[in-house]
Write an enzyme that holds these catalytic residues in place. Sequence first.
Site, PDB file in Angstrom:
ATOM      1  N   ASP A 200       0.861  -1.192   0.000  1.00 39.04           N
ATOM      2  CA  ASP A 200       0.000   0.000   0.000  1.00 39.04           C
ATOM      3  C   ASP A 200       0.896   1.240   0.000  1.00 39.04           C
ATOM      4  OD1 ASP A 200      -2.247   1.887   0.553  1.00 39.04           O
ATOM      5  OD2 ASP A 200      -3.336   0.039   0.919  1.00 39.04           O
ATOM      6  N   HIS A 263      -2.905   3.288  -4.382  1.00 38.83           N
ATOM      7  CA  HIS A 263      -2.278   2.741  -3.165  1.00 38.83           C
ATOM      8  C   HIS A 263      -0.854   2.244  -3.444  1.00 38.83           C
ATOM      9  CE1 HIS A 263      -5.916   2.831  -0.661  1.00 38.83           C
ATOM     10  NE2 HIS A 263      -6.574   2.563  -1.784  1.00 38.83           N
ATOM     11  N   GLU A 327     -10.212   2.539  -5.071  1.00 36.11           N
ATOM     12  CA  GLU A 327      -9.879   3.933  -4.733  1.00 36.11           C
ATOM     13  C   GLU A 327      -8.774   4.517  -5.616  1.00 36.11           C
ATOM     14  OE1 GLU A 327     -11.055   4.170  -0.075  1.00 36.11           O
ATOM     15  OE2 GLU A 327      -9.135   3.251  -0.478  1.00 36.11           O
ATOM     16  N   TYR A 431     -16.594  -4.243   8.169  1.00 36.83           N
ATOM     17  CA  TYR A 431     -15.368  -3.448   8.295  1.00 36.83           C
ATOM     18  C   TYR A 431     -14.949  -3.356   9.763  1.00 36.83           C
ATOM     19  CZ  TYR A 431     -13.978  -2.213   3.627  1.00 36.83           C
ATOM     20  OH  TYR A 431     -13.466  -2.284   2.355  1.00 36.83           O
ATOM     21  N   LEU A 432     -13.939  -4.143  10.098  1.00 36.93           N
ATOM     22  CA  LEU A 432     -13.531  -4.247  11.494  1.00 36.93           C
ATOM     23  C   LEU A 432     -12.678  -3.062  11.939  1.00 36.93           C
ATOM     24  CD1 LEU A 432     -12.723  -8.071  11.505  1.00 36.93           C
ATOM     25  CD2 LEU A 432     -14.797  -6.959  12.332  1.00 36.93           C
ATOM     26  N   TRP A 482      -8.519  -2.804   8.150  1.00 35.42           N
ATOM     27  CA  TRP A 482      -7.515  -1.884   7.593  1.00 35.42           C
ATOM     28  C   TRP A 482      -6.631  -1.369   8.715  1.00 35.42           C
ATOM     29  CZ3 TRP A 482      -6.947  -2.408   2.666  1.00 35.42           C
ATOM     30  CH2 TRP A 482      -8.032  -2.870   1.913  1.00 35.42           C
TER      31      TRP A 482
HETATM   32  C1  ACM Z   1     -11.235  -0.539   0.523  1.00 35.76           C
HETATM   33  O1  ACM Z   1     -11.781  -0.449   1.630  1.00 35.76           O
HETATM   34  N1  ACM Z   1     -10.484   0.454   0.071  1.00 35.76           N
HETATM   35  C2  ACM Z   1     -11.410  -1.709  -0.329  1.00 35.76           C
END
Ligand code: ACM
Length: 546
Positions: A200, A263, A327, A431-432, A482
């Site tokens: 990333d 990214h 993104e 989404y944790l 993330w």
């Molecule tokens: C993402 O949450 N950018 C896939």
Amino acid sequence: MIFSTKKLKLVSLFLLTAACSFGQSNTSALLPLPNHIEQITGKKNFTITSQTTVKTNLPKQAFCLFELQRILRDRVGQSAIMGGFTASGNSLIELSTDPGIQGKEHYVLDISENKISIKGATQDALFYGLKTLDQILLGDVCNTANKQITPIRIDDEPRFGYRALMLDPARHFLPVEDVKFYIDQMAKYKYNVLQLHLTDDQGWRVEIKKHPGLTETGAFRNPQTGPNGPDNGYYTQQQLKDLIQYAADRNVEIIPELDIPGHTVAVLATYPELGCTHTDTIQKIMGKTVDLMLCANNDKVYTVYDDIIKEIAELFPSSKIHLGGDEAVIEKNWTKCDRCQSLMKQLGYTKESQLMNYFFDKILASVRKYGKEPILWCELDNIRMPANEYLFDYPKDATLITWRAGLTPKCIELTAKHGNSLIMAPGEYTYLDYPQLKGDLPEFNNWGMPVTTLETCYQFDPGYGLPAAQHAHIQGICGTLWGEAIKDINRVTYMTFPRGLALAEAGWTQMEYRDWDSFKERMYPNLMNLMKQGVSIRIPFEIVPR
Ligand code: ACM
Ligand code: ZN
């Protein structure tokens, strides 16, 4: 307060007695809930003794045999005798593959007075039978304390074959030992895929032998602090081989993710010439610079990535490689780049986002050449056309992951129509990295809002309430963590548990057996167990009755 050993023993005894009177049973800690449970009444318990013997057709070094001994030692303080193929006796544990049982993860666990039998077609299925046995012992504390197991029959297989969690060591590096610790926790709850987000803006975390510069530069988010400095580090190919085997023993497949064409600051910090024409002079500071992309019209991008994909394909046995695709800030890159603009003209494109097709056609050719299939984040926003039409140009062999809040119904519809497989990671439910409660540990949370509570996670139906025929292309689920604000393994597990328990049940258990109140009851012994084993978790105090 300091307890003496004697006092501690008394407290433990008190807690055990209290648990017994609250009716703990052999189903109290089953999580995810098995899909078929039959209680057997009127029969005597199985007793674990010093003569308990294991009958098996597995090779001596099979991981399941070690796992069985570990469970017995941890829960009842007793190993079993390894009797092998011909073992017999009246306290027998039979752990054997049986090709007659359909389904790679389907196990049948049968506990009767003289025998515990765990059968399945594969060692993966047997491993899950053992995990269920472990939870029976965890839940039925009173019998377990007496080395007794009450008869029960569990015939179980998952609703979905793909049950993933995603870690992001690109943002904050996680040493191999921490990833192994995480895999241990995943295996308890029958997760079978770990998606590793290896690259990333903030880091390149995988050794590529042909391009050592990628880690020499890209693995050092804080170059001044050296190899052991915070957020610095990468996995050597040798370490990854060991990690992949560690995961495979526990039925976890590791899927590598190389996020492109956005990214990519860590790549551009090594090879600035892979960017667009106008980005040459931008200083690439990992962790600070964002919004840059690989150029779509630059041959070197495709040759470097062909080299990278070749090594990744050789290293990871998984049939899949995730290439990101999310993104991409096209208007700041391809729109302003002389090379990208001239390619658009040449191809007769009217929108820069169409260059995504050109870019991924070339990249996915490498993926296919090395015998793999691509996974991509489903990005409908980038390709939204007038009148809310969507230009859905993904190739059929790409498995997509839905993630953007609000867009999942459209992703389900379009992937079904175009014949793509789909994995469910809708931001609203999975989404944790979102906070578990408003205001909860802001330093662990990159986003102030939205909040994803445990109860919201539990409400997640990966089939989105659709009739089976309309979601037959859905392979399963992915809980994404993330790492922008996740600096160490304790934060990783704090953000994962207990929500990861809710998602595990979403991936495994059929909707007809799922129930929030039952889940809450079964969650508590599991949370206690996780804490006892040194896992940092969040106690969901907001759901405890006052
Ligand atoms: C993402 O949450 N950018 C896939
Ligand atoms: Zn360009």
